[in-house]
Design a protein around this motif. Structure first.
Motif, PDB file in Angstrom:
ATOM      1  N   GLY A   1       0.808  -1.216   0.000  1.00  0.00           N
ATOM      2  CA  GLY A   1       0.000   0.000   0.000  1.00  0.00           C
ATOM      3  C   GLY A   1       0.841   1.266   0.000  1.00  0.00           C
ATOM      4  N   ALA A   2       2.071   1.150   0.511  1.00  0.00           N
ATOM      5  CA  ALA A   2       2.917   2.338   0.624  1.00  0.00           C
ATOM      6  C   ALA A   2       3.744   2.611  -0.628  1.00  0.00           C
ATOM      7  CB  ALA A   2       3.853   2.192   1.833  1.00  0.00           C
ATOM      8  N   ASN A   3       4.141   1.561  -1.357  1.00  0.00           N
ATOM      9  CA  ASN A   3       5.036   1.810  -2.501  1.00  0.00           C
ATOM     10  C   ASN A   3       4.324   1.813  -3.860  1.00  0.00           C
ATOM     11  OD1 ASN A   3       4.733  -0.930  -3.227  1.00  0.00           O
ATOM     12  ND2 ASN A   3       6.541  -1.553  -2.074  1.00  0.00           N
ATOM     13  N   CYS A   4       3.014   1.464  -3.861  1.00  0.00           N
ATOM     14  CA  CYS A   4       2.324   1.277  -5.148  1.00  0.00           C
ATOM     15  C   CYS A   4       2.132   2.573  -5.920  1.00  0.00           C
ATOM     16  CB  CYS A   4       0.984   0.589  -4.930  1.00  0.00           C
ATOM     17  SG  CYS A   4      -0.157   1.467  -3.856  1.00  0.00           S
ATOM     18  N   LYS A   5       1.902   3.668  -5.192  1.00  0.00           N
ATOM     19  CA  LYS A   5       1.524   4.909  -5.882  1.00  0.00           C
ATOM     20  C   LYS A   5       2.636   5.403  -6.806  1.00  0.00           C
ATOM     21  CE  LYS A   5      -1.219   7.639  -7.268  1.00  0.00           C
ATOM     22  NZ  LYS A   5      -2.528   7.314  -7.875  1.00  0.00           N
ATOM     23  N   GLU A   6       3.857   5.434  -6.291  1.00  0.00           N
ATOM     24  CA  GLU A   6       4.962   5.949  -7.099  1.00  0.00           C
ATOM     25  C   GLU A   6       5.254   5.023  -8.282  1.00  0.00           C
ATOM     26  OE1 GLU A   6       8.625   6.708  -4.993  1.00  0.00           O
ATOM     27  OE2 GLU A   6       9.483   7.700  -6.762  1.00  0.00           O
ATOM     28  N   LEU A   7       5.172   3.712  -8.035  1.00  0.00           N
ATOM     29  CA  LEU A   7       5.365   2.760  -9.147  1.00  0.00           C
ATOM     30  C   LEU A   7       4.308   2.973 -10.229  1.00  0.00           C
ATOM     31  CD1 LEU A   7       6.101  -0.435  -7.029  1.00  0.00           C
ATOM     32  CD2 LEU A   7       7.611   0.412  -8.846  1.00  0.00           C
ATOM     33  N   SER A   8       3.079   3.253  -9.783  1.00  0.00           N
ATOM     34  CA  SER A   8       1.962   3.349 -10.736  1.00  0.00           C
ATOM     35  C   SER A   8       2.074   4.553 -11.661  1.00  0.00           C
ATOM     36  CB  SER A   8       0.631   3.418  -9.983  1.00  0.00           C
ATOM     37  OG  SER A   8       0.469   4.703  -9.398  1.00  0.00           O
ATOM     38  N   THR A   9       2.897   5.525 -11.276  1.00  0.00           N
ATOM     39  CA  THR A   9       3.029   6.718 -12.118  1.00  0.00           C
ATOM     40  C   THR A   9       4.056   6.536 -13.237  1.00  0.00           C
ATOM     41  OG1 THR A   9       4.732   7.679 -10.701  1.00  0.00           O
ATOM     42  CG2 THR A   9       2.453   8.234 -10.179  1.00  0.00           C
ATOM     43  N   GLN A  10       4.790   5.422 -13.216  1.00  0.00           N
ATOM     44  CA  GLN A  10       5.763   5.181 -14.293  1.00  0.00           C
ATOM     45  C   GLN A  10       5.012   4.920 -15.598  1.00  0.00           C
ATOM     46  OE1 GLN A  10       9.177   5.479 -13.717  1.00  0.00           O
ATOM     47  NE2 GLN A  10       8.334   6.248 -11.788  1.00  0.00           N
ATOM     48  N   PRO A  11       5.485   5.489 -16.705  1.00  0.00           N
ATOM     49  CA  PRO A  11       4.715   5.428 -17.952  1.00  0.00           C
ATOM     50  C   PRO A  11       4.437   4.013 -18.466  1.00  0.00           C
ATOM     51  CG  PRO A  11       6.901   6.406 -18.303  1.00  0.00           C
ATOM     52  CD  PRO A  11       6.680   6.341 -16.840  1.00  0.00           C
ATOM     53  N   ASP A  12       5.338   3.075 -18.212  1.00  0.00           N
ATOM     54  CA  ASP A  12       5.122   1.722 -18.751  1.00  0.00           C
ATOM     55  C   ASP A  12       4.663   0.722 -17.698  1.00  0.00           C
ATOM     56  OD1 ASP A  12       5.752   1.965 -21.630  1.00  0.00           O
ATOM     57  OD2 ASP A  12       7.629   2.764 -20.839  1.00  0.00           O
ATOM     58  N   VAL A  13       4.323   1.212 -16.507  1.00  0.00           N
ATOM     59  CA  VAL A  13       3.770   0.336 -15.462  1.00  0.00           C
ATOM     60  C   VAL A  13       2.246   0.462 -15.506  1.00  0.00           C
ATOM     61  CG1 VAL A  13       3.628  -0.100 -12.973  1.00  0.00           C
ATOM     62  CG2 VAL A  13       5.839   0.480 -14.020  1.00  0.00           C
ATOM     63  N   ASP A  14       1.586  -0.616 -15.932  1.00  0.00           N
ATOM     64  CA  ASP A  14       0.136  -0.573 -16.171  1.00  0.00           C
ATOM     65  C   ASP A  14      -0.662  -1.292 -15.095  1.00  0.00           C
ATOM     66  OD1 ASP A  14       0.659   0.690 -18.704  1.00  0.00           O
ATOM     67  OD2 ASP A  14       1.184  -1.288 -19.479  1.00  0.00           O
ATOM     68  N   GLY A  15      -0.005  -1.538 -13.954  1.00  0.00           N
ATOM     69  CA  GLY A  15      -0.711  -2.208 -12.879  1.00  0.00           C
ATOM     70  C   GLY A  15       0.232  -3.109 -12.113  1.00  0.00           C
ATOM     71  N   PHE A  16      -0.355  -4.002 -11.319  1.00  0.00           N
ATOM     72  CA  PHE A  16       0.442  -4.808 -10.393  1.00  0.00           C
ATOM     73  C   PHE A  16      -0.038  -6.249 -10.317  1.00  0.00           C
ATOM     74  CE2 PHE A  16       0.496  -0.431  -8.555  1.00  0.00           C
ATOM     75  CZ  PHE A  16       1.840  -0.168  -8.801  1.00  0.00           C
ATOM     76  N   LEU A  17       0.898  -7.133  -9.992  1.00  0.00           N
ATOM     77  CA  LEU A  17       0.544  -8.473  -9.552  1.00  0.00           C
ATOM     78  C   LEU A  17       1.069  -8.591  -8.121  1.00  0.00           C
ATOM     79  CD1 LEU A  17      -0.829 -11.103 -10.280  1.00  0.00           C
ATOM     80  CD2 LEU A  17       1.312 -11.929 -11.249  1.00  0.00           C
ATOM     81  N   VAL A  18       0.149  -8.710  -7.198  1.00  0.00           N
ATOM     82  CA  VAL A  18       0.452  -8.573  -5.776  1.00  0.00           C
ATOM     83  C   VAL A  18       0.360  -9.930  -5.098  1.00  0.00           C
ATOM     84  CG1 VAL A  18      -0.189  -7.355  -3.664  1.00  0.00           C
ATOM     85  CG2 VAL A  18      -0.675  -6.307  -5.892  1.00  0.00           C
ATOM     86  N   GLY A  19       1.366 -10.278  -4.303  1.00  0.00           N
ATOM     87  CA  GLY A  19       1.328 -11.517  -3.534  1.00  0.00           C
ATOM     88  C   GLY A  19       0.843 -11.252  -2.128  1.00  0.00           C
ATOM     89  N   GLY A  20       1.783 -11.179  -1.188  1.00  0.00           N
ATOM     90  CA  GLY A  20       1.463 -11.044   0.232  1.00  0.00           C
ATOM     91  C   GLY A  20       0.403  -9.998   0.557  1.00  0.00           C
ATOM     92  N   ALA A  21       0.543  -8.816  -0.021  1.00  0.00           N
ATOM     93  CA  ALA A  21      -0.388  -7.724   0.315  1.00  0.00           C
ATOM     94  C   ALA A  21      -1.787  -7.949  -0.262  1.00  0.00           C
ATOM     95  CB  ALA A  21       0.180  -6.387  -0.158  1.00  0.00           C
ATOM     96  N   SER A  22      -1.937  -8.931  -1.162  1.00  0.00           N
ATOM     97  CA  SER A  22      -3.277  -9.170  -1.721  1.00  0.00           C
ATOM     98  C   SER A  22      -4.175  -9.922  -0.736  1.00  0.00           C
ATOM     99  CB  SER A  22      -3.191  -9.946  -3.044  1.00  0.00           C
ATOM    100  OG  SER A  22      -2.839 -11.295  -2.835  1.00  0.00           O
ATOM    101  N   LEU A  23      -3.570 -10.402   0.351  1.00  0.00           N
ATOM    102  CA  LEU A  23      -4.342 -11.104   1.383  1.00  0.00           C
ATOM    103  C   LEU A  23      -4.705 -10.176   2.530  1.00  0.00           C
ATOM    104  CD1 LEU A  23      -2.062 -14.249   1.300  1.00  0.00           C
ATOM    105  CD2 LEU A  23      -4.497 -14.261   0.684  1.00  0.00           C
ATOM    106  N   LYS A  24      -4.363  -8.909   2.375  1.00  0.00           N
ATOM    107  CA  LYS A  24      -4.581  -7.935   3.452  1.00  0.00           C
ATOM    108  C   LYS A  24      -5.450  -6.787   2.948  1.00  0.00           C
ATOM    109  CE  LYS A  24       0.122  -8.789   5.129  1.00  0.00           C
ATOM    110  NZ  LYS A  24       1.460  -8.183   5.101  1.00  0.00           N
ATOM    111  N   PRO A  25      -6.050  -6.054   3.898  1.00  0.00           N
ATOM    112  CA  PRO A  25      -6.889  -4.905   3.504  1.00  0.00           C
ATOM    113  C   PRO A  25      -6.151  -3.889   2.633  1.00  0.00           C
ATOM    114  CG  PRO A  25      -7.212  -5.424   5.819  1.00  0.00           C
ATOM    115  CD  PRO A  25      -6.098  -6.304   5.341  1.00  0.00           C
ATOM    116  N   GLU A  26      -4.812  -3.818   2.735  1.00  0.00           N
ATOM    117  CA  GLU A  26      -4.096  -2.825   1.926  1.00  0.00           C
ATOM    118  C   GLU A  26      -4.178  -3.108   0.421  1.00  0.00           C
ATOM    119  OE1 GLU A  26      -0.061  -4.392   3.591  1.00  0.00           O
ATOM    120  OE2 GLU A  26       0.461  -2.924   2.069  1.00  0.00           O
ATOM    121  N   PHE A  27      -4.666  -4.298   0.053  1.00  0.00           N
ATOM    122  CA  PHE A  27      -4.899  -4.576  -1.374  1.00  0.00           C
ATOM    123  C   PHE A  27      -5.835  -3.526  -1.976  1.00  0.00           C
ATOM    124  CE2 PHE A  27      -6.916  -7.238  -4.854  1.00  0.00           C
ATOM    125  CZ  PHE A  27      -5.772  -7.320  -5.654  1.00  0.00           C
ATOM    126  N   ILE A  28      -6.759  -3.035  -1.154  1.00  0.00           N
ATOM    127  CA  ILE A  28      -7.696  -2.001  -1.608  1.00  0.00           C
ATOM    128  C   ILE A  28      -6.940  -0.723  -1.986  1.00  0.00           C
ATOM    129  CG2 ILE A  28      -9.769  -0.660  -0.974  1.00  0.00           C
ATOM    130  CD1 ILE A  28     -10.096  -3.784  -0.973  1.00  0.00           C
TER     131      ILE A  28
END
Ligand code: 13P
Length: 248
Positions: A214-241
């Motif tokens: 939840g803390a590092n996704c925002k900056e990654l998401s602003t990169q021009p060729d980053v179109d989203g994420f595949l999330v492991g550990g954090a996808s089992l937690k509320p921070e996935f939202i």
């Protein structure tokens, strides 16, 4: 534009009650609409139908693997046809845990992607280098070889999302920097441009995976060729939202 894509790979985790809990959290979440972000969660096979039956209709479900060809006498395997029959639209193929622990080769992964697409599944196809490969300067060659083996078996890229998951970043807490992710995503897009075509390069989503939270996704998401994420550990937690919300 490429629609933002957020996948949650639950890996080999969860009990019935834990699955119910996480699905409830997802179902109650306020997130951007499905016109803005495509959300796909990937439970273990045994929970696929259960999750599909409980999950809100604007979120989708993916399997974590499937058999390489038509089903039959392959004890312990799950075929692409079965996933289609169950109404599961997506499958993850070529995850590094399967490449490394189960010795899936580039060719085997490519063949699987081709077969899954031929059966009507959409595919999240994974590539990524190990720490040793990165340190020896072969990252771009390694991911190019992996994508090449996939491209060999694929005639249309319409139903593929490409996931760049550096092995050294998976489950380690060592996330790629936005610049490191962008560099490889750019190289993958350039590879598509040179080897498949400009249209496919422009339209294919390339998502990043490896210690996304939840803390590092925002900056990654602003990169021009980053179109989203595949999330492991954090996808089992509320921070996935929060990761889903980084789409906007
Ligand atoms: P983590 O987010 O736990 O590092 O896992 C990433 C991954 O492998 C997603 O497929």
């Amino acid at each position: 534009g490429r629609k933002f894509f957020v996948g949650g790979n639950w890996k080999c985790n969860g009990t019935i009650s834990e699955v119910k809990k996480i699905v409830t959290i997802l179902n109650e979440a306020e997130v951007p609409s499905e016109d803005v972000v495509e959300v796909v969660v990937s439970p273990p096979f045994v929970f696929l139908s259960y999750v599909k039956s409980l999950l809100r209709s604007d979120f989708q479900v993916a399997a974590q693997n499937c058999w390489v060809r038509r089903g039959g006498a392959f004890t312990g395997e799950i075929s692409a046809e079965m996933l289609v029959n169950l109404g599961i639209p997506w499958v993850i193929i070529g995850h590094s845990e399967r490449r490394q622990i189960l010795n899936e080769s580039n060719e085997f992964v490519g063949e699987k992607v081709g077969y899954a697409l031929s059966q009507g599944l959409k595919v999240i196809a994974c590539v990524g280098e190990t720490l040793e490969q990165r340190e020896s300067g072969t990252t771009v060659t390694v991911v190019a070889t992996q994508i090449n083996a996939i491209a060999d078996k694929v005639s249309s890229w319409e139903n593929i999302v490409l996931a760049y998951e550096p092995v050294w970043a998976i489950g380690t807490g060592k996330v790629a920097t936005p610049a490191q992710a962008q560099e490889v995503h750019f190289e993958l897009r350039k590879w598509l441009q040179g080897n498949v075509g400009a249209e496919v390069a422009a339209s294919t989503r390339i998502i990043y995976g490896g210690s996304v939270n939840g803390a590092n996704c925002k900056e990654l998401s602003t990169q021009p060729d980053v179109d989203g994420f595949l999330v492991g550990g954090a996808s089992l937690k509320p921070e996935f939202i929060d990761i889903i919300k980084s789409a906007t």
